[in-house]
Write a protein that holds these residues in place. Sequence first.
Motif, mmCIF file in Angstrom:
data_model
loop_
_atom_site.group_PDB
_atom_site.id
_atom_site.type_symbol
_atom_site.label_atom_id
_atom_site.label_comp_id
_atom_site.label_asym_id
_atom_site.label_seq_id
_atom_site.Cartn_x
_atom_site.Cartn_y
_atom_site.Cartn_z
ATOM 1 N N THR A 258 -20.968 -8.034 2.978
ATOM 2 C CA THR A 258 -22.421 -9.234 2.295
ATOM 3 C C THR A 258 -21.312 -9.432 0.667
ATOM 4 O OG1 THR A 258 -23.343 -7.475 4.083
ATOM 5 C CG2 THR A 258 -24.741 -8.722 2.189
ATOM 6 N N GLU A 259 -20.804 -7.712 0.193
ATOM 7 C CA GLU A 259 -21.107 -8.060 -1.285
ATOM 8 C C GLU A 259 -20.004 -6.337 -1.437
ATOM 9 O OE1 GLU A 259 -24.356 -8.270 -2.893
ATOM 10 O OE2 GLU A 259 -23.663 -7.258 -4.973
ATOM 11 N N GLY A 260 -18.917 -6.471 -2.379
ATOM 12 C CA GLY A 260 -17.865 -6.142 -2.568
ATOM 13 C C GLY A 260 -16.350 -6.402 -2.708
ATOM 14 N N GLU A 261 -15.555 -5.158 -2.678
ATOM 15 C CA GLU A 261 -14.349 -5.574 -2.331
ATOM 16 C C GLU A 261 -13.792 -4.019 -1.810
ATOM 17 O OE1 GLU A 261 -11.667 -6.592 -6.556
ATOM 18 O OE2 GLU A 261 -13.432 -6.050 -7.425
ATOM 19 N N ILE A 262 -13.137 -4.207 -0.892
ATOM 20 C CA ILE A 262 -11.969 -3.807 0.001
ATOM 21 C C ILE A 262 -10.341 -4.189 -0.161
ATOM 22 C CG2 ILE A 262 -11.083 -3.068 1.979
ATOM 23 C CD1 ILE A 262 -14.727 -3.903 3.293
ATOM 24 N N LEU A 263 -9.544 -3.271 -0.968
ATOM 25 C CA LEU A 263 -8.245 -3.614 -1.449
ATOM 26 C C LEU A 263 -7.583 -2.684 -0.622
ATOM 27 C CD1 LEU A 263 -8.465 -4.274 -5.397
ATOM 28 C CD2 LEU A 263 -9.019 -5.367 -3.367
ATOM 29 N N PHE A 264 -6.133 -3.246 0.101
ATOM 30 C CA PHE A 264 -5.213 -2.665 0.828
ATOM 31 C C PHE A 264 -4.125 -2.642 0.264
ATOM 32 C CE2 PHE A 264 -2.045 -1.685 3.629
ATOM 33 C CZ PHE A 264 -2.736 -0.190 4.070
ATOM 34 N N LYS A 265 -3.083 -2.008 -0.336
ATOM 35 C CA LYS A 265 -2.503 -2.261 -1.185
ATOM 36 C C LYS A 265 -2.456 -3.081 -2.445
ATOM 37 C CE LYS A 265 1.005 -0.684 1.841
ATOM 38 N NZ LYS A 265 2.657 -0.522 2.575
ATOM 39 N N GLY A 266 -3.739 -3.567 -3.218
ATOM 40 C CA GLY A 266 -3.469 -3.987 -4.419
ATOM 41 C C GLY A 266 -4.460 -5.614 -4.114
ATOM 42 N N SER A 267 -4.512 -6.337 -2.273
ATOM 43 C CA SER A 267 -4.876 -7.053 -2.009
ATOM 44 C C SER A 267 -6.031 -7.401 -1.527
ATOM 45 C CB SER A 267 -4.192 -7.650 -0.960
ATOM 46 O OG SER A 267 -2.971 -8.039 -1.561
ATOM 47 N N GLU A 268 -7.345 -7.818 -1.676
ATOM 48 C CA GLU A 268 -8.189 -7.539 -1.114
ATOM 49 C C GLU A 268 -8.118 -8.128 -0.024
ATOM 50 O OE1 GLU A 268 -11.910 -8.058 0.499
ATOM 51 O OE2 GLU A 268 -12.039 -7.539 -1.232
ATOM 52 N N ILE A 269 -8.507 -7.471 1.593
ATOM 53 C CA ILE A 269 -8.811 -7.825 3.305
ATOM 54 C C ILE A 269 -9.353 -9.260 2.911
ATOM 55 C CG2 ILE A 269 -7.656 -5.652 3.398
ATOM 56 C CD1 ILE A 269 -10.312 -5.738 5.117
ATOM 57 N N PHE A 270 -10.714 -9.500 2.663
ATOM 58 C CA PHE A 270 -11.098 -10.284 2.992
ATOM 59 C C PHE A 270 -10.794 -11.847 2.913
ATOM 60 C CE2 PHE A 270 -13.932 -7.209 4.344
ATOM 61 C CZ PHE A 270 -14.921 -7.617 5.764
ATOM 62 N N ASP A 271 -9.904 -11.660 1.434
ATOM 63 C CA ASP A 271 -9.150 -13.251 0.849
ATOM 64 C C ASP A 271 -8.018 -13.229 1.867
ATOM 65 O OD1 ASP A 271 -11.363 -13.493 -0.821
ATOM 66 O OD2 ASP A 271 -10.093 -11.953 -2.646
ATOM 67 N N LEU A 272 -7.285 -12.702 3.015
ATOM 68 C CA LEU A 272 -6.294 -12.351 3.477
ATOM 69 C C LEU A 272 -6.311 -14.334 4.608
ATOM 70 C CD1 LEU A 272 -5.145 -9.191 4.201
ATOM 71 C CD2 LEU A 272 -4.129 -10.741 1.984
ATOM 72 N N ASN A 273 -5.009 -14.696 4.228
ATOM 73 C CA ASN A 273 -5.382 -15.489 5.527
ATOM 74 C C ASN A 273 -4.397 -15.290 7.089
ATOM 75 O OD1 ASN A 273 -1.940 -15.309 5.531
ATOM 76 N ND2 ASN A 273 -1.821 -16.540 3.817
ATOM 77 N N ASP A 274 -4.763 -16.615 7.349
ATOM 78 C CA ASP A 274 -3.958 -15.567 9.400
ATOM 79 C C ASP A 274 -3.511 -14.845 9.227
ATOM 80 O OD1 ASP A 274 -6.670 -16.410 9.865
ATOM 81 O OD2 ASP A 274 -6.040 -17.991 11.250
ATOM 82 N N LYS A 275 -2.405 -15.769 8.495
ATOM 83 C CA LYS A 275 -1.110 -14.681 8.842
ATOM 84 C C LYS A 275 -1.133 -13.280 8.349
ATOM 85 C CE LYS A 275 4.320 -15.055 7.615
ATOM 86 N NZ LYS A 275 4.153 -13.712 7.538
ATOM 87 N N ASP A 276 -1.629 -13.460 6.909
ATOM 88 C CA ASP A 276 -1.229 -11.988 6.733
ATOM 89 C C ASP A 276 -2.214 -11.019 7.411
ATOM 90 O OD1 ASP A 276 0.395 -13.158 4.670
ATOM 91 O OD2 ASP A 276 -1.050 -13.640 3.318
ATOM 92 N N LEU A 277 -3.322 -10.763 7.751
ATOM 93 C CA LEU A 277 -3.883 -10.757 7.813
ATOM 94 C C LEU A 277 -3.813 -10.147 9.805
ATOM 95 C CD1 LEU A 277 -7.247 -9.063 8.110
ATOM 96 C CD2 LEU A 277 -7.923 -11.514 9.685
ATOM 97 N N LYS A 278 -2.871 -11.244 10.073
ATOM 98 C CA LYS A 278 -2.217 -10.412 11.170
ATOM 99 C C LYS A 278 -0.885 -9.092 10.894
ATOM 100 C CE LYS A 278 0.350 -12.209 15.419
ATOM 101 N NZ LYS A 278 0.633 -13.570 16.317
ATOM 102 N N ASP A 279 -0.254 -9.840 10.198
ATOM 103 C CA ASP A 279 0.771 -8.174 9.486
ATOM 104 C C ASP A 279 0.074 -7.594 8.843
ATOM 105 O OD1 ASP A 279 3.056 -10.655 10.007
ATOM 106 O OD2 ASP A 279 2.659 -11.055 7.824
#
Length: 322
Positions: free
Chosen positions: A68-89
């Motif tokens: 709903t709100e907030g940030e989840i950063l994995f190795k510095g990248s926001e996982i909710f901003d990743l495109n499909d390919k990066d999310l699959k990786d």
Amino acid sequence: MEKLLEVKNLKTYFTLKSDRIGSRPEVVKAVNDLSFDVNKGEILGIVGESGCGKSTLGKTILKLNHKTEGEILFKGSEIFDLNDKDLKDLRRKMQMVFQDPFSSLNPRKKVGSLLAQPMQIHKLGTKEEIDAKIDEIMKEVGINPVYKGRFPHQFSGGQRQRIGIARALMLNPEFIICDEAVSALDVSIQAQVLNLLLDLHDKYKFTYIFIAHDLAVVEFISTRILVMYLGKIVETAEKKELVGNHFHPYTKALFDAFPATDPKGRDERATVLMGDVPSPINPPSGCYFHPRCPRAMDKCKLEYPPLKEVSPGHKVACWLHE
Ligand code: SF4
């Protein structure tokens, strides 16, 4: 220490459909403004009663739920901003082990086929390479590879959980969330699976989030513990510090619930948890724990206490420790 995961002011709310015309939809605040980090190589235990939001938190971190709100950063990248390919990786690096391996393993598929699936989905390796990896990982989790032609129902509960762990290992992950991974097992089998997870942690330097309602299990496996109540963090510290020096009345109640080995040594001032966890749809005013807290004061009914550091790395949300 290198931060692998950073969770900042995370909220996961669910809106329930109302069956009454004109009434406002109800909102479940399953994860309610949480912030914490997970360092590379550590085992963060998350503990709390059923309904405190810990499983929702685990699924949100893996983007299996919305946020709903907030940030989840994995190795510095926001996982909710990743495109499909990066999310699959990313999914290769982040895996989950579920409570009920029987429901997470397709009963119509043989174990070899279930273990091959993650590598096939990610188009990794030839058939021979996938077969070799299956044999290697089955041995790693203590199951003879000759049984890869069997179906999940032909294994015991403990063996099925080992297969669930094997499936998570097939993609060489860095980070594994274990959600009540041993809760459905007998105590002796629990110990075997916990020891397996610890051996894998030592060998591969995985980072774990280990979610459970049983503090004894969390204490056994974790290096740091985070206590949740009704969608919020109420206390967090390194394991040794929390075991020896817990401050929050809820944490105390969880520790006091351990069965005493010597009844004479039972603490007369033990906090016994009365009643159920209140509904996250309509949490109590002020400190959410106040209706069950033996030390509640007037102020506790009015204002939610902030999560404050009481010593390095040890934070508590309680007005007793302002
Ligand atoms: Fe108990 Fe008050 Fe502390 Fe909440 S803030 S845990 S009600 S003493």
